[in-house]
Design a protein around this motif. Structure first.
Motif, mmCIF file in Angstrom:
data_model
loop_
_atom_site.group_PDB
_atom_site.id
_atom_site.type_symbol
_atom_site.label_atom_id
_atom_site.label_comp_id
_atom_site.label_asym_id
_atom_site.label_seq_id
_atom_site.Cartn_x
_atom_site.Cartn_y
_atom_site.Cartn_z
ATOM 1 N N ALA A 120 0.828 -1.203 0.000
ATOM 2 C CA ALA A 120 0.000 0.000 0.000
ATOM 3 C C ALA A 120 0.865 1.256 0.000
ATOM 4 O O ALA A 120 0.555 2.242 -0.679
ATOM 5 C CB ALA A 120 -0.926 -0.003 1.214
ATOM 6 N N HIS A 121 1.952 1.229 0.761
ATOM 7 C CA HIS A 121 2.864 2.374 0.780
ATOM 8 C C HIS A 121 3.448 2.623 -0.608
ATOM 9 O O HIS A 121 3.571 3.778 -1.044
ATOM 10 C CB HIS A 121 3.994 2.127 1.781
ATOM 11 C CG HIS A 121 3.621 2.451 3.191
ATOM 12 N ND1 HIS A 121 3.909 1.623 4.252
ATOM 13 C CD2 HIS A 121 2.968 3.518 3.732
ATOM 14 C CE1 HIS A 121 3.462 2.159 5.375
ATOM 15 N NE2 HIS A 121 2.886 3.307 5.083
ATOM 16 N N ALA A 122 3.799 1.554 -1.302
ATOM 17 C CA ALA A 122 4.380 1.692 -2.640
ATOM 18 C C ALA A 122 3.369 2.289 -3.617
ATOM 19 O O ALA A 122 3.692 3.202 -4.390
ATOM 20 C CB ALA A 122 4.863 0.333 -3.141
ATOM 21 N N VAL A 123 2.135 1.795 -3.577
ATOM 22 C CA VAL A 123 1.090 2.308 -4.469
ATOM 23 C C VAL A 123 0.771 3.766 -4.137
ATOM 24 O O VAL A 123 0.652 4.612 -5.030
ATOM 25 C CB VAL A 123 -0.187 1.449 -4.371
ATOM 26 C CG1 VAL A 123 -1.321 2.080 -5.176
ATOM 27 C CG2 VAL A 123 0.087 0.035 -4.871
ATOM 28 N N GLY A 124 0.637 4.063 -2.853
ATOM 29 C CA GLY A 124 0.350 5.431 -2.441
ATOM 30 C C GLY A 124 1.443 6.394 -2.864
ATOM 31 O O GLY A 124 1.163 7.517 -3.312
ATOM 32 N N PHE A 125 2.682 5.970 -2.737
ATOM 33 C CA PHE A 125 3.820 6.806 -3.131
ATOM 34 C C PHE A 125 3.786 7.078 -4.632
ATOM 35 O O PHE A 125 3.971 8.217 -5.080
ATOM 36 C CB PHE A 125 5.120 6.102 -2.750
ATOM 37 C CG PHE A 125 6.353 6.952 -2.882
ATOM 38 C CD1 PHE A 125 6.706 7.848 -1.886
ATOM 39 C CD2 PHE A 125 7.161 6.860 -3.998
ATOM 40 C CE1 PHE A 125 7.843 8.636 -1.998
ATOM 41 C CE2 PHE A 125 8.300 7.640 -4.127
ATOM 42 C CZ PHE A 125 8.643 8.529 -3.121
ATOM 43 N N LEU A 126 3.526 6.038 -5.412
ATOM 44 C CA LEU A 126 3.490 6.175 -6.872
ATOM 45 C C LEU A 126 2.370 7.115 -7.316
ATOM 46 O O LEU A 126 2.582 7.993 -8.165
ATOM 47 C CB LEU A 126 3.307 4.798 -7.511
ATOM 48 C CG LEU A 126 3.232 4.763 -9.040
ATOM 49 C CD1 LEU A 126 4.529 5.281 -9.653
ATOM 50 C CD2 LEU A 126 2.952 3.343 -9.529
ATOM 51 N N ILE A 127 1.185 6.956 -6.738
ATOM 52 C CA ILE A 127 0.060 7.806 -7.134
ATOM 53 C C ILE A 127 0.274 9.241 -6.660
ATOM 54 O O ILE A 127 -0.129 10.197 -7.335
ATOM 55 C CB ILE A 127 -1.263 7.228 -6.599
ATOM 56 C CG1 ILE A 127 -1.540 5.878 -7.276
ATOM 57 C CG2 ILE A 127 -2.424 8.193 -6.848
ATOM 58 C CD1 ILE A 127 -2.831 5.219 -6.852
ATOM 59 N N THR A 128 0.932 9.415 -5.530
ATOM 60 C CA THR A 128 1.275 10.764 -5.071
ATOM 61 C C THR A 128 2.151 11.471 -6.100
ATOM 62 O O THR A 128 1.930 12.645 -6.430
ATOM 63 C CB THR A 128 2.008 10.708 -3.720
ATOM 64 O OG1 THR A 128 1.136 10.152 -2.727
ATOM 65 C CG2 THR A 128 2.441 12.102 -3.273
ATOM 66 N N LEU A 129 3.134 10.767 -6.632
ATOM 67 C CA LEU A 129 4.003 11.343 -7.660
ATOM 68 C C LEU A 129 3.221 11.650 -8.933
ATOM 69 O O LEU A 129 3.438 12.692 -9.572
ATOM 70 C CB LEU A 129 5.155 10.379 -7.974
ATOM 71 C CG LEU A 129 6.135 10.077 -6.840
ATOM 72 C CD1 LEU A 129 7.206 9.102 -7.318
ATOM 73 C CD2 LEU A 129 6.780 11.347 -6.307
ATOM 74 N N ALA A 130 2.302 10.761 -9.299
ATOM 75 C CA ALA A 130 1.497 10.975 -10.506
ATOM 76 C C ALA A 130 0.602 12.201 -10.353
ATOM 77 O O ALA A 130 0.490 13.028 -11.274
ATOM 78 C CB ALA A 130 0.648 9.733 -10.797
ATOM 79 N N VAL A 131 -0.035 12.331 -9.195
ATOM 80 C CA VAL A 131 -0.900 13.489 -8.943
ATOM 81 C C VAL A 131 -0.087 14.781 -9.004
ATOM 82 O O VAL A 131 -0.519 15.781 -9.583
ATOM 83 C CB VAL A 131 -1.603 13.353 -7.574
ATOM 84 C CG1 VAL A 131 -2.297 14.658 -7.187
ATOM 85 C CG2 VAL A 131 -2.618 12.217 -7.617
ATOM 86 N N ALA A 132 1.098 14.758 -8.411
ATOM 87 C CA ALA A 132 1.962 15.938 -8.438
ATOM 88 C C ALA A 132 2.327 16.306 -9.878
ATOM 89 O O ALA A 132 2.298 17.485 -10.259
ATOM 90 C CB ALA A 132 3.226 15.677 -7.621
ATOM 91 N N PHE A 133 2.653 15.308 -10.684
ATOM 92 C CA PHE A 133 3.007 15.571 -12.081
ATOM 93 C C PHE A 133 1.837 16.198 -12.833
ATOM 94 O O PHE A 133 2.012 17.160 -13.587
ATOM 95 C CB PHE A 133 3.432 14.272 -12.762
ATOM 96 C CG PHE A 133 3.753 14.436 -14.223
ATOM 97 C CD1 PHE A 133 4.954 14.993 -14.625
ATOM 98 C CD2 PHE A 133 2.838 14.041 -15.195
ATOM 99 C CE1 PHE A 133 5.249 15.155 -15.975
ATOM 100 C CE2 PHE A 133 3.122 14.199 -16.540
ATOM 101 C CZ PHE A 133 4.327 14.757 -16.930
ATOM 102 N N PHE A 134 0.642 15.673 -12.625
ATOM 103 C CA PHE A 134 -0.538 16.220 -13.297
ATOM 104 C C PHE A 134 -0.806 17.663 -12.862
ATOM 105 O O PHE A 134 -1.078 18.539 -13.692
ATOM 106 C CB PHE A 134 -1.768 15.363 -12.988
ATOM 107 C CG PHE A 134 -1.732 13.987 -13.596
ATOM 108 C CD1 PHE A 134 -0.865 13.685 -14.632
ATOM 109 C CD2 PHE A 134 -2.567 12.987 -13.133
ATOM 110 C CE1 PHE A 134 -0.828 12.413 -15.201
ATOM 111 C CE2 PHE A 134 -2.543 11.716 -13.686
ATOM 112 C CZ PHE A 134 -1.671 11.432 -14.720
ATOM 113 N N LEU A 135 -0.738 17.901 -11.552
ATOM 114 C CA LEU A 135 -1.023 19.241 -11.034
ATOM 115 C C LEU A 135 0.006 20.256 -11.512
ATOM 116 O O LEU A 135 -0.345 21.359 -11.952
ATOM 117 C CB LEU A 135 -1.059 19.211 -9.504
ATOM 118 C CG LEU A 135 -2.258 18.515 -8.849
ATOM 119 C CD1 LEU A 135 -2.082 18.475 -7.336
ATOM 120 C CD2 LEU A 135 -3.566 19.217 -9.199
#
Length: 255
Positions: A120-135
């Protein structure tokens, strides 16, 4: 209805909402994205309601709210080809479901030990980076003044940092160290946003540069809070940051 069914239904409804936003006139899309944010928070809270406790109404629901918003904003920058839209829609739907499963693990793990926490930590970390890139890709596409870019990066990075750093120990309250680390990292990212605004780089390169800063900063902080920040780990993160800085420099269109 089972929790998994609720999570799946939430992902489907938000995916349809993402499609609906593309059918709205450009003038009304930003208001629609605001409504999508409220819908995302409400549906995510409904799906995860059973295990949400106290501060988790904030920390656990930050990413499920920002992910649809960031994707909808970034959608504007993509080609209007049908294939591209279908691919993004499928990726978003799968990502949303995976994210809700991740946040469900966090809310459960705050109460009792669960084996899937590391994943879960790995998935959360990856999606956090993706959201940051989009924003940040959206932010820099507006071609604002450097100071506005810095402020935008600082503001948008803070909730991302907060939920990611809190998720390390899943405390009942947001501790002082979580607040301080989140704020300090946000200021650093804001400074990087100011710096890269003066460099002659494309929107994509600027966004990737900032996401790398987020990757390095969050990686170091999370490992430190988990008691795993060894010298080798620190060197690896700093090496990645230094390499991306060099690549960004050479990708800049200096005159």
């Amino acid at each position: 209805m089972s929790k998994r069914a609720k999570l799946g239904l939430t992902a489907i409804i938000l995916s349809l909402g993402l499609v609906g936003i593309q059918l709205i006139d450009l003038e009304g899309r930003y208001q629609a994205i605001g409504l999508l944010a409220g819908l995302a928070y409400g549906l995510s809270a409904w799906a995860l309601f059973e295990d949400l406790k106290k501060i988790e109404w904030l920390t656990v629901l930050i990413l499920p709210t920002l992910y649809p918003v960031a994707t909808a904003l970034f959608y504007f920058l993509l080609p209007s080809r049908l294939l591209s839209q279908i691919v993004i829609l499928l990726v978003f739907g799968i990502g949303m479901y995976a994210l809700l499963l991740t946040e469900n693990i966090f809310s459960v793990a705050a109460i009792r030990t669960i084996q899937l926490l590391r994943a879960a930590h790995a998935v959360g970390f990856l999606i956090t980076l993706a959201v940051a890139f989009f924003l940040w890709g959206t932010l820099f596409s507006f071609r604002l003044a450097p100071w506005w870019n810095a402020l935008g990066v600082l503001i948008t990075s803070f909730p991302l940092n907060l939920q990611a750093i809190w998720s390390v120990n899943l405390e009942e309250k947001i501790s002082e160290s979580v607040w301080v680390n989140s704020l300090v990292l946000s200021w650093i990212l804001g400074g990087l946003g100011l710096m890269i605004s003066f460099w002659p780089v494309t929107v994509t390169v600027a966004s990737l540069f900032l996401v790398t800063g987020l990757y390095v900063g969050l990686g170091l902080i999370q490992n430190q809070l988990a008691g795993k920040l060894f010298r080798k780990t620190t060197e690896e993160y700093l090496r990645v940051g230094g390499l991306v800085l060099i690549i960004t420099f050479f990708l800049s269109h200096w005159q």
